[in-house]
Design a protein around this motif. Structure first.
Motif, PDB file in Angstrom:
ATOM      1  N   CYS A  13      -3.760   9.785  -6.328  1.00 44.92           N
ATOM      2  CA  CYS A  13      -3.225   9.349  -7.624  1.00 44.92           C
ATOM      3  C   CYS A  13      -4.110   9.776  -8.794  1.00 44.92           C
ATOM      4  O   CYS A  13      -3.608  10.073  -9.869  1.00 44.92           O
ATOM      5  N   GLY A  40       0.791  -1.227   0.000  1.00 40.09           N
ATOM      6  CA  GLY A  40       0.000   0.000   0.000  1.00 40.09           C
ATOM      7  C   GLY A  40       0.822   1.276   0.000  1.00 40.09           C
ATOM      8  O   GLY A  40       2.012   1.282   0.345  1.00 40.09           O
ATOM      9  N   SER A  71       4.061   4.456  -6.729  1.00 38.33           N
ATOM     10  CA  SER A  71       4.615   5.219  -7.847  1.00 38.33           C
ATOM     11  C   SER A  71       4.944   4.316  -9.044  1.00 38.33           C
ATOM     12  O   SER A  71       5.099   3.094  -8.895  1.00 38.33           O
ATOM     13  N   LYS A 110       1.436  -5.167   3.249  1.00 35.37           N
ATOM     14  CA  LYS A 110       2.493  -4.293   3.753  1.00 35.37           C
ATOM     15  C   LYS A 110       2.084  -2.847   3.551  1.00 35.37           C
ATOM     16  O   LYS A 110       1.988  -2.374   2.427  1.00 35.37           O
ATOM     17  N   TRP A 159       0.770   5.570   1.206  1.00 37.93           N
ATOM     18  CA  TRP A 159       0.479   6.231   2.483  1.00 37.93           C
ATOM     19  C   TRP A 159      -0.720   7.167   2.412  1.00 37.93           C
ATOM     20  O   TRP A 159      -1.134   7.705   3.432  1.00 37.93           O
ATOM     21  N   GLU A 188       3.809  14.249 -11.993  1.00 36.92           N
ATOM     22  CA  GLU A 188       2.894  14.104 -10.860  1.00 36.92           C
ATOM     23  C   GLU A 188       3.504  14.819  -9.657  1.00 36.92           C
ATOM     24  O   GLU A 188       4.597  14.482  -9.201  1.00 36.92           O
ATOM     25  N   LEU A 227      -0.987   2.881 -10.225  1.00 37.14           N
ATOM     26  CA  LEU A 227       0.165   3.788 -10.165  1.00 37.14           C
ATOM     27  C   LEU A 227      -0.283   5.249 -10.226  1.00 37.14           C
ATOM     28  O   LEU A 227      -1.436   5.568  -9.980  1.00 37.14           O
ATOM     29  N   LYS A 275       9.370  18.728  -1.545  1.00 35.38           N
ATOM     30  CA  LYS A 275       9.292  18.347  -2.958  1.00 35.38           C
ATOM     31  C   LYS A 275       8.179  19.146  -3.656  1.00 35.38           C
ATOM     32  O   LYS A 275       8.372  19.687  -4.751  1.00 35.38           O
TER      33      LYS A 275
HETATM   34  N1  LIG Z   1      -0.744   6.057  -7.191  1.00 40.20           N
HETATM   35  C1  LIG Z   1      -0.808   6.355  -5.930  1.00 40.20           C
HETATM   36  O1  LIG Z   1      -1.839   6.199  -5.295  1.00 40.20           O
HETATM   37  C2  LIG Z   1       0.402   6.838  -5.249  1.00 40.20           C
HETATM   38  C3  LIG Z   1       1.447   7.429  -5.916  1.00 40.20           C
HETATM   39  N2  LIG Z   1       2.528   7.840  -5.235  1.00 40.20           N
HETATM   40  C4  LIG Z   1       3.605   8.523  -5.935  1.00 40.20           C
HETATM   41  O2  LIG Z   1       4.826   8.004  -5.518  1.00 40.20           O
HETATM   42  C5  LIG Z   1       5.643   9.032  -4.945  1.00 40.20           C
HETATM   43  C6  LIG Z   1       6.492   8.462  -3.857  1.00 40.20           C
HETATM   44  O3  LIG Z   1       5.718   7.895  -2.810  1.00 40.20           O
HETATM   45  P1  LIG Z   1       6.197   6.565  -2.120  1.00 40.20           P
HETATM   46  O4  LIG Z   1       5.365   6.243  -0.946  1.00 40.20           O
HETATM   47  O5  LIG Z   1       7.661   6.668  -1.889  1.00 40.20           O
HETATM   48  O6  LIG Z   1       5.824   5.516  -3.263  1.00 40.20           O
HETATM   49  P2  LIG Z   1       6.474   4.145  -3.547  1.00 40.20           P
HETATM   50  O7  LIG Z   1       6.003   3.669  -4.849  1.00 40.20           O
HETATM   51  O8  LIG Z   1       7.937   4.210  -3.335  1.00 40.20           O
HETATM   52  O9  LIG Z   1       5.900   3.201  -2.375  1.00 40.20           O
HETATM   53  C7  LIG Z   1       4.651   2.560  -2.413  1.00 40.20           C
HETATM   54  C8  LIG Z   1       4.752   1.259  -1.622  1.00 40.20           C
HETATM   55  O10 LIG Z   1       5.700   0.396  -2.228  1.00 40.20           O
HETATM   56  C9  LIG Z   1       6.668  -0.035  -1.278  1.00 40.20           C
HETATM   57  N3  LIG Z   1       7.922  -0.256  -1.966  1.00 40.20           N
HETATM   58  C10 LIG Z   1       8.902   0.644  -2.231  1.00 40.20           C
HETATM   59  N4  LIG Z   1       9.901   0.060  -2.917  1.00 40.20           N
HETATM   60  C11 LIG Z   1       9.546  -1.235  -3.112  1.00 40.20           C
HETATM   61  C12 LIG Z   1      10.164  -2.343  -3.767  1.00 40.20           C
HETATM   62  N5  LIG Z   1      11.350  -2.241  -4.352  1.00 40.20           N
HETATM   63  N6  LIG Z   1       9.508  -3.513  -3.781  1.00 40.20           N
HETATM   64  C13 LIG Z   1       8.290  -3.632  -3.209  1.00 40.20           C
HETATM   65  N7  LIG Z   1       7.672  -2.636  -2.562  1.00 40.20           N
HETATM   66  C14 LIG Z   1       8.284  -1.439  -2.517  1.00 40.20           C
HETATM   67  C15 LIG Z   1       6.683   1.090  -0.276  1.00 40.20           C
HETATM   68  O11 LIG Z   1       7.246   0.675   0.940  1.00 40.20           O
HETATM   69  C16 LIG Z   1       5.224   1.435  -0.182  1.00 40.20           C
HETATM   70  O12 LIG Z   1       4.542   0.518   0.634  1.00 40.20           O
HETATM   71  C17 LIG Z   1       4.653  10.087  -4.511  1.00 40.20           C
HETATM   72  O13 LIG Z   1       5.236  11.333  -4.401  1.00 40.20           O
HETATM   73  C18 LIG Z   1       3.649   9.982  -5.626  1.00 40.20           C
HETATM   74  O14 LIG Z   1       4.070  10.688  -6.743  1.00 40.20           O
HETATM   75  C19 LIG Z   1       2.624   7.636  -3.894  1.00 40.20           C
HETATM   76  C20 LIG Z   1       1.608   7.078  -3.179  1.00 40.20           C
HETATM   77  C21 LIG Z   1       0.392   6.670  -3.817  1.00 40.20           C
END
Ligand SMILES: NC(=O)C1=CN([C@@H]2O[C@H](COP(=O)(O)OP(=O)(O)OC[C@H]3O[C@@H](n4cnc5c(N)ncnc54)[C@H](O)[C@@H]3O)[C@@H](O)[C@H]2O)C=CC1
Ligand SMILES: C[N+](C)(C)CCCC(=O)O
Length: 505
Positions: free
Chosen positions: A299, A165, A244, A191, A167, A402, A266, A349
């Motif tokens: 998103c 998930g 992301s 997770k 945040w 984004e 995403l 950011k």
């Molecule tokens: N589409 C959406 O709903 C979302 C998009 N985002 C975008 O992503 C940017 C960064 O946010 P983050 O929370 O850092 O997103 P992220 O994509 O890094 O993390 C999302 C989830 O993936 C997990 N994760 C990270 N690396 C992983 C890996 N190698 N393997 C498996 N799981 C992994 C994280 O711990 C978290 O639970 C935001 O600024 C936004 O642009 C963030 C949150 C939600």
């Protein structure tokens, strides 16, 4: 924060809660993280205070959780859909009963306003209730074959599914992923994001209280490393990911190694298109809905707001007036409409995107600055004033990337043909929106916009009955709606001979 201490949430206020309970959950109980030396502080966004410590799970713990989920899966998958439905309805009922306490905890961990968090928790129990309703309807097909032979299909679960998930909607994402998974007879190891570790474990306790077998819904805490362990685990059948694009690609790559099914929710840079024949009051409200929920960290937000030139001055005047009036502050107060961003780096950011936009020629009509509420306990919070950018061009960074913060970019346009081309000129395709009174135009736009959702004369409503998901690099697979059953189950074909086997050799 266990269910017992959740009772104390009634009187909780911003800056008053510290979570010391164990945040993992498997084999039917809370489990503490073993690698305490790797603990990371989790902050309360509205105050900047440390809320709790997140201890990431290592290989041994991930393995234990998955094994516990697997043994629960063996029992759960043998139940009739109607039996699973009964347990899920009870879970939905318990969430509904505790909605205010869960919402408060969500606010303290995430920073969004209580008004929004209550909606998120309601959507969560509605989702579980909806899939409970579908659980009893899962069925196959009967096919007659020559000579009295026949075949039938069985809709079977996949096994242990992993949910990862983001945040921005911590509890709701856990519900959106677990509800269809459990309805189909799967188990799930979830997770949460390392920034919001607190509420998923409440959902785990509620499922247990409702009567799921121990291990059916497990929670493991951690970041990228723990996520990778989950995606690489041989006993996992499917990964459903929200986050992301770069991480989504990694999840898909890891899952490919053992041919796991994948759902990817995403990011986006969705267009909201406002024609001159719209009802302007609704279009302005729609633009606010499309940009400022959860401090803009959504998103599917419609952050590229295309406005037909003829009505641009009126639109800007009204949208700026409404944006300036948004009450930013203590997210636990009923009157607040915008709380704090998730982390300090995220705030920086987003503010960085605003300064970059100014450098590239955009004009800030309001907001875009750090906001310091008068309440002294909020001085260290990650607040900013919601921002409207005018004078934007399609090639600017703020229009292409984004931002994931409360920043709306306004872009003028002349014709329908032009705006469709410009709206689709992006690698993302999560959502889109159109405001017009011309019904033919509205449906023409819906047909031509390259996105998983098109909102007509509203934006960002997400009833659990309708599918949600992306086109292009916004991902694939769907959440919510009937179709999601297909993403959490597989078909078995059973072929039955009634006569003799043909003498072929
Ligand atoms: N589409 C959406 O709903 C979302 C998009 N985002 C975008 O992503 C940017 C960064 O946010 P983050 O929370 O850092 O997103 P992220 O994509 O890094 O993390 C999302 C989830 O993936 C997990 N994760 C990270 N690396 C992983 C890996 N190698 N393997 C498996 N799981 C992994 C994280 O711990 C978290 O639970 C935001 O600024 C936004 O642009 C963030 C949150 C939600
Ligand atoms: C609830 N809604 C539609 C505003 C957003 C849900 C999708 C997300 O996880 O960002």
């Amino acid at each position: 924060m266990s269910l017992a201490t959740l009772d104390t949430m009634g009187g909780a206020s911003t800056g008053s809660v510290t979570v010391t309970e164990q945040l993992n959950f498997w084999a039917g109980k809370r489990v503490g993280g073993r690698n305490r030396e790797r603990a990371e502080p989790v902050f309360e966004p509205a105050t900047g205070r440390v809320l709790c410590q997140m201890v990431p799970c290592g290989a041994e713990e991930v393995d234990e959780a998955i094994m516990s989920a697997h043994s629960a899966y063996v029992q759960w998958s043998k139940k009739a859909g109607t039996e699973r439905a009964r347990v899920m309805l009870e879970a939905a009922r318990i969430i509904r009963e505790r909605r205010e306490k869960i919402a408060k905890l969500e606010v303290i961990n995430n920073g969004k306003s209580i008004t929004e968090a209550l909606v998120d928790i309601d959507v969560s129990w509605q989702c579980i209730e909806y899939y409970a309703g579908l659980a009893g309807t899962l069925a196959g097909q009967h096919v007659q074959l020559p000579g009295g032979a026949f075949a039938y299909t069985r809709r079977e679960p996949l096994g242990v599914c992993v949910g990862i998930g983001a945040w921005n909607y911590p509890f709701q994402i856990a519900a959106w992923k677990s509800a269809p998974a459990l309805a189909c007879g799967n188990a799930m190891v979830f997770k949460p994001s390392p920034f919001t570790p607190v509420t998923a474990v409440i959902l785990a306790e509620i499922y247990k209280e409702a009567g799921v077998p121990d291990g059916l819904f497990c929670v493991v805490q951690g970041g990228a490393e723990t996520g990778s362990l989950l995606c690489n685990h041989p006993k996992v059948a499917k990964v459903s990911f929200t986050g992301s694009v770069p991480t989504g690609k990694k999840v898909m790559e890891m899952s490919a190694k053992s041919v796991k099914q994948v759902t990817l929710e995403l990011g986006g840079k969705s267009p909201l298109i406002i024609f001159k024949d719209c009802e302007l009051g609704n279009a302005v409200k729609g633009a606010l809905m499309a940009n400022f929920l959860t401090q803009g960290q959504v998103c599917c937000n419609g952050t590229r707001v295309f406005v037909q030139k003829d009505i641009l001055p009126q639109f800007l005047e009204e949208v700026v007036k409404r944006t300036k009036a948004i009450a930013v502050g203590d997210p636990l107060l009923d009157g607040t409409r915008m709380g704090a961003l998730i982390t300090k780096p995220q705030l920086e950011k987003v503010l960085g995107f605003v300064s970059q936009a100014k450098k590239e020629g955009a004009r800030v009509l309001c907001g875009g600055e750090p906001f310091v509420p008068t309440d002294p306990k909020l001085k260290g919070g990650y607040f900013m004033s919601p921002c409207i950018l005018d004078n934007c061009r399609d090639d600017m960074t703020c229009v292409k990337e984004e931002i994931f913060g409360p920043v709306m970019s306004v872009l003028p346009f002349d014709t329908e043909e032009e705006v469709i081309r410009r709206a689709n000129n992006t690698t993302f395709g999560l959502a889109s929106g159109v405001f017009t009174r011309d019904i033919s135009r509205a449906h023409r736009m819906a047909e031509n916009l390259e996105a998983g959702t098109c909102f007509i004369n509203n934006y960002n409503i997400s009833p659990v009955e309708v599918p949600f998901g992306g086109y292009k690099m916004s991902g694939f697979g769907r959440e919510n709606g009937q179709v999601t059953i297909e993403y959490y189950s597989q078909l078995k074909t059973v072929v039955v001979e009634m006569g003799d086997v043909e003498d072929y050799f």
